[in-house]
Design a protein around this motif. Structure first.
Motif: not given
Length: 440
Positions: A185-186, A226-227
Motif C-alpha cells: 500500500q505504501n 497509511e499515507g
C-alpha cells in the motif's frame, strides 16, 4: 551446450536436441546422467516480454536454489493455512517502486509471485459481483499494472489483504500478510499521490483503478491506509466541511472518512473520464430502472415510517434544534433517493450500486452526517442496513452491523420506533432500558 563432455557413443547416437539440458525438469536429469554442467543453473535471469512491451526479469536460479518451501497446506488449497501453523520466513518483496533489475526489468521474489498468482486466480473475482466486470479486473487492469508500478503494488496489496482475511486473526500468517499488504500500500501510494494531481491519458486508467482499490483497503482494514491523508486533502478541496463531531474513531466517523474517499474516486473519474474508454467502461455502468425490482412490502413500510419522523411532534424540538427547514427538506430528498437506489439490494449483480447514494449525495447532507444530525443519522442507519447486501464481499463484511449498532447508541431513545427496521435487518436486539444495546 555441454556436448563436448558427453561420452563418444552418446554423441554419435543421440539426436542433437537430446544433448541440451532439460529445463522443464527441476533436476535436469539429462545433465545429471551425463555428469555435465547444467546450463539451467548457469544461465542468468530469464527475460519475459509482456504484451505491453515491458521486460520482466525472473531469475530461475533464485527460485531453484533458495530453500523457501511453500507455506504448509498450500498444495491442497493456496488460500488456507492449517490452524495454528507458523508461516515460513520468506524474502522481502523485491518489487519496489522505481527499483530496476540489472537488465532493466523488475525483480520478483516468491512472495510477489504468490500474490500476483492469487490476484489473477482468486482476488479479481471478489472485486465486484457483476460477472461482466471480472475480465476487466483480471485482464484490463492487470495489463495496466504492467505499465504502472503503483498499480501493480496496489493489486499485490489487495491480494495480500485478501489472503490475510482467510487466516485466523491471531495467527502468524494473518500478521505476515497484513504486514506485506501495508508495505505494498505504501509503495502504491508513493506513486499514486504525486500522479493523481496531474492525470494524463497515459496514467488515467491506472489512477482510476487505484482509486477503486483505496476503498477496498479502507473497508477491509476498518481504517484509512497509511499515507492516505494527503490524498484525501486533495479530494476535499472546496469541501468547506465543518469537520466530524461524531465520537473519534467510532465506526460511523471512520466510515464517513471512507465515504470521502469514495467521493474522491468520483472526482478522479471526472478528471479521467475522457480516457476511460474501452473495456474499462464496464466498471462505470449503472443499472437501468428495468434492471431493479420493486421493494418488498416490509421495505416500503420502513421508508413510510421514516418519512413520518419529520412530522413527529415528539421529534420536532430535536429536529428544530439540529437544523432548519432546509435541512428537513434535504433529508426528505435524500430519503427519496435512497428509496430508489436501494432497490439494488435485491439483485446481487448490482449490489455495488448502493454506494452511489453516498457518492452522489450533496455536500450539505454529508455535513449533516458529520455533525450528527439525528434525521441524517436515521437515514444513514437505513442505508447501512441495506448495505448488508454487500456482506458477502470479504472487504465489506461486518460494516452493516457495526454502523446500525452505533447509530442506535448515538440517537436519543425516542428514535427507537424509527430504527426498528434497520435493527431487525442486521440482527440487533433491543435491551429494555434507556439505551440501545448492540448485540446479536
Amino acid at each position: 551446450m555441454g556436448a563436448d563432455n558427453a561420452r563418444p557413443e552418446e554423441s554419435r547416437s543421440a539426436p542433437l536436441s537430446n544433448l541440451h539440458c532439460d529445463e522443464t525438469s527441476p533436476q535436469c536429469q539429462r545433465c545429471v546422467k551425463r555428469q555435465i554442467t547444467c546450463s539451467f543453473l548457469d544461465e542468468g535471469p530469464e527475460r519475459l516480454s509482456t504484451p505491453s512491451g515491458n521486460i520482466l526479469v525472473f531469475d530461475r536460479r533464485i527460485t531453484k536454489t533458495l530453500d523457501y518451501p511453500p507455506l504448509p497446506g498450500l498444495d491442497s488449497d493456496p488460500d488456507q493455512l492449517p490452524h495454528g501453523s507458523t508461516p515460513i520466513s520468506r524474502p522481502q518483496s523485491g518489487v519496489v517502486a522505481g527499483e530496476e533489475g540489472s537488465l532493466g526489468g523488475k525483480q520478483f521474489d516468491l512472495l510477489d509471485l504468490e500474490l500476483i498468482q492469487h490476484y489473477s486466480t482468486r482476488t479479481y473475482m471478489t472485486m465486484s459481483s457483476r460477472l461482466s466486470t471480472h475480465v476487466v479486473w483480471r485482464d484490463t487492469i492487470f495489463a495496466e499494472a504492467l505499465r504502472h508500478d503503483f498499480l501493480l503494488h496496489g493489486l499485490m496489496a489487495t491480494s495480500a489483504l485478501h489472503k490475510a482475511t482467510m487466516q485466523p486473526k491471531t495467527s502468524d500468517a494473518y500478521a505476515e500478510y497484513s504486514k506485506v499488504a501495508l508495505a505494498h500500500q505504501n509503495a502504491a501510494l508513493a506513486g499514486y499521490i504525486p500522479a493523481v494531481s496531474k492525470p494524463t491519458q497515459d496514467n488515467g486508467i491506472a489512477l482510476f483503478s487505484v482509486s477503486l482499490l483505496l476503498t477496498v483497503w479502507a473497508f477491509a482494514s476498518k481504517r484509512l491506509p497509511e499515507g492516505l491523508n494527503s490524498v484525501k486533502l486533495e479530494f476535499d478541496q472546496g469541501d468547506g466541511s465543518p469537520g466530524i463531531t461524531l465520537p473519534l474513531h467510532s465506526p460511523t466517523a471512520d466510515f464517513i472518512e471512507i465515504i470521502m474517499i469514495l467521493r474522491g474516486i468520483h472526482a478522479v473519474i471526472r478528471e479521467t473520464d475522457s480516457w476511460l474508454q474501452g473495456d474499462i467502461e464496464e466498471l462505470l455502468r449503472y443499472p437501468r430502472d428495468a434492471d431493479l425490482p420493486p421493494h418488498s412490502a416490509d421495505v416500503v413500510e420502513a421508508f413510510e415510517v421514516l418519512a413520518r419522523a419529520i412530522d413527529d411532534p415528539h421529534l420536532t424540538p430535536l429536529l428544530e434544534h439540529e437544523g432548519s427547514n432546509s435541512t428537513k427538506s434535504l433529508c426528505l430528498e435524500q430519503l427519496e433517493r435512497l428509496r430508489t437506489i436501494s432497490r439494488c439490494r435485491s439483485v446481487v449483480e448490482w449490489d455495488g450500486h448502493i454506494f452511489s447514494w453516498l457518492i452522489m449525495a450533496p455536500l450539505p447532507f454529508i455535513h449533516c452526517l458529520k455533525q450528527g444530525n439525528p434525521m441524517a443519522l436515521a437515514l444513514f442507519a437505513h442505508w447501512a442496513a441495506i448495505f448488508q447486501c454487500m456482506d458477502h464481499h470479504w472487504w465489506a463484511t461486518g460494516w452493516a452491523y457495526s454502523l446500525v449498532a452505533e447509530v442506535s447508541s448515538l440517537l436519543d431513545p425516542i428514535w427507537g420506533p424509527y430504527l426498528d427496521w434497520p435493527r431487525k435487518q442486521v440482527g440487533l436486539a433491543f435491551q429494555e432500558g434507556a439505551t440501545f444495546d448492540g448485540h446479536r
